[in-house]
Design a protein around this motif. Structure first.
Motif, PDB file in Angstrom:
ATOM      1  N   MET A  13      25.407  11.921 -27.815  1.00 48.80           N
ATOM      2  CA  MET A  13      25.667  13.084 -26.978  1.00 48.80           C
ATOM      3  C   MET A  13      25.298  14.339 -27.749  1.00 48.80           C
ATOM      4  O   MET A  13      25.542  14.421 -28.949  1.00 48.80           O
ATOM      5  CB  MET A  13      27.138  13.131 -26.558  1.00 48.80           C
ATOM      6  CG  MET A  13      27.520  12.042 -25.570  1.00 48.80           C
ATOM      7  SD  MET A  13      29.191  12.225 -24.909  1.00 48.80           S
ATOM      8  CE  MET A  13      30.128  11.410 -26.200  1.00 48.80           C
ATOM      9  N   TYR A  19      28.367  14.820 -20.054  1.00 48.30           N
ATOM     10  CA  TYR A  19      28.096  13.382 -20.057  1.00 48.30           C
ATOM     11  C   TYR A  19      29.189  12.607 -19.325  1.00 48.30           C
ATOM     12  O   TYR A  19      30.364  12.971 -19.372  1.00 48.30           O
ATOM     13  CB  TYR A  19      28.026  12.836 -21.498  1.00 48.30           C
ATOM     14  CG  TYR A  19      26.834  13.322 -22.261  1.00 48.30           C
ATOM     15  CD1 TYR A  19      25.639  12.601 -22.248  1.00 48.30           C
ATOM     16  CD2 TYR A  19      26.889  14.505 -22.982  1.00 48.30           C
ATOM     17  CE1 TYR A  19      24.533  13.053 -22.949  1.00 48.30           C
ATOM     18  CE2 TYR A  19      25.786  14.965 -23.681  1.00 48.30           C
ATOM     19  CZ  TYR A  19      24.609  14.246 -23.660  1.00 48.30           C
ATOM     20  OH  TYR A  19      23.511  14.690 -24.348  1.00 48.30           O
ATOM     21  N   ALA A 126      26.885   6.676 -22.846  1.00 54.16           N
ATOM     22  CA  ALA A 126      26.813   8.099 -22.506  1.00 54.16           C
ATOM     23  C   ALA A 126      25.639   8.326 -21.561  1.00 54.16           C
ATOM     24  O   ALA A 126      24.503   7.973 -21.884  1.00 54.16           O
ATOM     25  CB  ALA A 126      26.641   8.931 -23.770  1.00 54.16           C
ATOM     26  N   LEU A 128      23.778  11.341 -19.385  1.00 51.48           N
ATOM     27  CA  LEU A 128      23.664  12.786 -19.187  1.00 51.48           C
ATOM     28  C   LEU A 128      23.849  13.136 -17.708  1.00 51.48           C
ATOM     29  O   LEU A 128      23.224  12.539 -16.836  1.00 51.48           O
ATOM     30  CB  LEU A 128      22.291  13.265 -19.677  1.00 51.48           C
ATOM     31  CG  LEU A 128      22.013  14.752 -19.543  1.00 51.48           C
ATOM     32  CD1 LEU A 128      22.965  15.574 -20.413  1.00 51.48           C
ATOM     33  CD2 LEU A 128      20.552  15.038 -19.916  1.00 51.48           C
TER      34      LEU A 128
END
Length: 185
Positions: A13, A19, A126, A128
């Motif tokens: 990240m 996220y 994670a 986006l």
């Protein structure tokens, strides 16, 4: 040379990006059935938000995993806030297990030279959130997680105590650390 898939999912990240993050208990054990461990997760998020290290837009804590939509703002010393989250929650959970449930400790025992116990799996995911639509889709997904046929914990998202659904439904932040995503997008 052919492209090879990474052994682990994307858990990287960057600061100032939002996220959708999934963290799973080692071997999918239902450790988070215990409310005291959910409270440790909440305490860690509250601390990170209070210190200005993260912004939390939404979350759900399930029996063996959690989802959170958040933004990393500042490092915690030399580490990313999500690493601090995992380190703190692991330490506190292992400490509690040693005192009150030592019979469960072998489930989390590891021999990796780094630590004796691992609470969280190594491969958090994670994703986006680069659009409002994507964020809203993931927020709906995580709020509906307790209704999923596998869990059937509640019949309405806002009835589940361990999520941000009530915050979005009636505007009440029982946790003291949530930020509405509309403040960002």
């Amino acid at each position: 040379m052919e492209h090879q898939e990474s052994k682990y999912r994307n858990s990287r990240m960057d600061f100032d990006e939002v996220y959708f993050w999934t963290d799973t208990i080692k071997d999918w054990k239902c450790l988070l059935n215990h409310d005291q461990y959910k409270e440790i997760v909440i305490l860690s998020w509250r601390n990170l938000v209070t210190r200005g290290l993260v912004i939390v837009y939404g979350f759900v804590i399930m029996p063996n995993h959690l989802h959170v939509i958040w933004e990393m703002k500042e490092p915690n010393g030399k580490e990313m806030p999500h690493a601090s989250f995992n380190k703190f929650t692991s330490h506190m959970i292992v400490k509690d297990l040693k005192l009150y449930s030592p019979e469960l400790l072998p489930l989390f025992k590891v021999e990796d030279g780094e630590r004796n116990f691992r609470v969280w799996q190594r491969d958090p995911l994670a994703i986006l959130m680069d659009s409002r639509e994507k964020l809203e889709q993931k927020l709906t997904y995580l709020h509906n997680n307790p209704l999923h046929e596998r869990w059937c914990i509640v019949d309405r998202p806002e009835s589940y105590r361990w999520s941000s659904a009530r915050f979005y439904e009636v505007g009440v932040d029982n946790f003291g650390f949530l930020t509405h995503y509309m403040d960002r997008f």
